[in-house]
Design an enzyme around this catalytic site. Sequence first.
Site, PDB file in Angstrom:
ATOM      1  N   GLY A 181       0.777  -1.237   0.000  1.00  0.00           N
ATOM      2  CA  GLY A 181       0.000   0.000   0.000  1.00  0.00           C
ATOM      3  C   GLY A 181       0.803   1.279   0.000  1.00  0.00           C
ATOM      4  O   GLY A 181       0.310   2.322   0.426  1.00  0.00           O
ATOM      5  N   LYS A 182       2.039   1.238  -0.496  1.00  0.00           N
ATOM      6  CA  LYS A 182       2.844   2.464  -0.541  1.00  0.00           C
ATOM      7  C   LYS A 182       2.158   3.546  -1.358  1.00  0.00           C
ATOM      8  O   LYS A 182       2.119   4.712  -0.957  1.00  0.00           O
ATOM      9  CB  LYS A 182       4.235   2.170  -1.135  1.00  0.00           C
ATOM     10  CG  LYS A 182       5.145   1.312  -0.288  1.00  0.00           C
ATOM     11  CD  LYS A 182       6.552   1.264  -0.864  1.00  0.00           C
ATOM     12  CE  LYS A 182       6.621   0.755  -2.281  1.00  0.00           C
ATOM     13  NZ  LYS A 182       6.174  -0.667  -2.421  1.00  0.00           N
ATOM     14  N   THR A 183       1.640   3.159  -2.509  1.00  0.00           N
ATOM     15  CA  THR A 183       1.012   4.160  -3.375  1.00  0.00           C
ATOM     16  C   THR A 183      -0.271   4.705  -2.755  1.00  0.00           C
ATOM     17  O   THR A 183      -0.549   5.909  -2.834  1.00  0.00           O
ATOM     18  CB  THR A 183       0.707   3.561  -4.765  1.00  0.00           C
ATOM     19  OG1 THR A 183       1.919   3.061  -5.342  1.00  0.00           O
ATOM     20  CG2 THR A 183       0.128   4.618  -5.694  1.00  0.00           C
ATOM     21  N   LYS A 231       8.065   9.184  -8.442  1.00  0.00           N
ATOM     22  CA  LYS A 231       8.196   7.731  -8.429  1.00  0.00           C
ATOM     23  C   LYS A 231       9.457   7.456  -9.243  1.00  0.00           C
ATOM     24  O   LYS A 231       9.394   7.232 -10.452  1.00  0.00           O
ATOM     25  CB  LYS A 231       6.971   7.078  -9.062  1.00  0.00           C
ATOM     26  CG  LYS A 231       7.014   5.561  -9.151  1.00  0.00           C
ATOM     27  CD  LYS A 231       6.701   4.897  -7.842  1.00  0.00           C
ATOM     28  CE  LYS A 231       6.608   3.385  -8.026  1.00  0.00           C
ATOM     29  NZ  LYS A 231       6.433   2.674  -6.745  1.00  0.00           N
ATOM     30  N   ASP A 269       0.850   3.708 -11.032  1.00  0.00           N
ATOM     31  CA  ASP A 269       1.082   4.357  -9.738  1.00  0.00           C
ATOM     32  C   ASP A 269       1.601   5.774  -9.914  1.00  0.00           C
ATOM     33  O   ASP A 269       1.173   6.704  -9.218  1.00  0.00           O
ATOM     34  CB  ASP A 269       2.073   3.543  -8.901  1.00  0.00           C
ATOM     35  CG  ASP A 269       1.511   2.203  -8.459  1.00  0.00           C
ATOM     36  OD1 ASP A 269       0.271   2.034  -8.528  1.00  0.00           O
ATOM     37  OD2 ASP A 269       2.296   1.342  -8.041  1.00  0.00           O
ATOM     38  N   GLU A 316       7.957   8.133  -3.661  1.00  0.00           N
ATOM     39  CA  GLU A 316       7.594   6.745  -3.374  1.00  0.00           C
ATOM     40  C   GLU A 316       8.652   5.803  -3.925  1.00  0.00           C
ATOM     41  O   GLU A 316       9.010   5.879  -5.107  1.00  0.00           O
ATOM     42  CB  GLU A 316       6.237   6.392  -3.987  1.00  0.00           C
ATOM     43  CG  GLU A 316       5.811   4.963  -3.668  1.00  0.00           C
ATOM     44  CD  GLU A 316       4.639   4.481  -4.504  1.00  0.00           C
ATOM     45  OE1 GLU A 316       4.465   3.246  -4.603  1.00  0.00           O
ATOM     46  OE2 GLU A 316       3.907   5.324  -5.062  1.00  0.00           O
ATOM     47  N   GLY A 317       9.143   4.924  -3.065  1.00  0.00           N
ATOM     48  CA  GLY A 317      10.133   3.945  -3.496  1.00  0.00           C
ATOM     49  C   GLY A 317       9.502   2.830  -4.314  1.00  0.00           C
ATOM     50  O   GLY A 317       8.335   2.890  -4.703  1.00  0.00           O
ATOM     51  N   ASN A 355      -1.186  -0.318   7.473  1.00  0.00           N
ATOM     52  CA  ASN A 355      -2.165  -0.481   6.403  1.00  0.00           C
ATOM     53  C   ASN A 355      -2.793  -1.874   6.493  1.00  0.00           C
ATOM     54  O   ASN A 355      -2.102  -2.884   6.404  1.00  0.00           O
ATOM     55  CB  ASN A 355      -1.494  -0.284   5.042  1.00  0.00           C
ATOM     56  CG  ASN A 355      -2.499  -0.235   3.908  1.00  0.00           C
ATOM     57  OD1 ASN A 355      -3.676   0.033   4.116  1.00  0.00           O
ATOM     58  ND2 ASN A 355      -2.039  -0.498   2.702  1.00  0.00           N
ATOM     59  N   HIS A 356      -4.100  -1.912   6.666  1.00  0.00           N
ATOM     60  CA  HIS A 356      -4.822  -3.181   6.824  1.00  0.00           C
ATOM     61  C   HIS A 356      -5.017  -3.843   5.460  1.00  0.00           C
ATOM     62  O   HIS A 356      -6.094  -3.774   4.871  1.00  0.00           O
ATOM     63  CB  HIS A 356      -6.173  -2.943   7.492  1.00  0.00           C
ATOM     64  CG  HIS A 356      -6.081  -2.515   8.917  1.00  0.00           C
ATOM     65  ND1 HIS A 356      -6.193  -3.392   9.977  1.00  0.00           N
ATOM     66  CD2 HIS A 356      -5.869  -1.302   9.471  1.00  0.00           C
ATOM     67  CE1 HIS A 356      -6.070  -2.740  11.119  1.00  0.00           C
ATOM     68  NE2 HIS A 356      -5.865  -1.463  10.838  1.00  0.00           N
TER      69      HIS A 356
END
Length: 234
Positions: A15-17, A38, A55, A116-117, A176-177
């Site tokens: 869920g990074k994005t 990105k 993304d 964002e990696g 993040n669930h």
Amino acid sequence: MRGGLFITGTDTEVGKTVVARLIVRSLVATGVRVAVMKPVAAGSFMTTEGPRNEDALGLMADSNVVAPYATLNPYCLPAPASPHLAAREVGVTIELPRILAAFASLSAAADYVIVEGAGGWLAPLNDHQFIADLAAALGLPVLLVVGLRLGCLNHALLTVAAIRQRGLIVGGWIANHIDPDFSRVPDNLATLARHIGMPPIATVAHDPAHHASLLLTAAATAATAHAAVRKQLT
């Protein structure tokens, strides 16, 4: 540039994005100029304007700083694979100076740059460098996205240890669930908070329908503010 964050995760598909876009939207809502980046995207589709990554396009849509696509995503690679392998398949070597030059251009036009990696902290970029090397070169505080699923304790604590061993600042972490069936969530969050040394600055529910309206303004400001204080103390 007033500040920024480098967003990494405990793994790929955590869920990074999602978190990055929420952070961007939250900061934009406060009236500041927010650029996005990105640097490396593995997995793209062809358009009339060239290859594009989903993304990166999502981040671009949420930003209020206009920049050429090639600046916010210097390496857009076709295969959805580890960056070094995706680059090798098309005869490309990922080089940090190219990314740093693009970052400098974005920084000059923005108050914040949210980067964002790709994959996890030690995802290889080339034969000698990793995402960790990119984060160190950018010098931004790191925001860790922890995907809540079985194994997240080990993954998160190893990642935090690796970030700190690099001398970088952990600006915060977000839970993040990603697995709706994951059990003992409160116990896992308490364990992470105790060993990381700080509670999560936010939790994101497993409900994509609500993501469009969710703002993480408090989390965004907390991460950047905490990182600034930590930097002054080191």
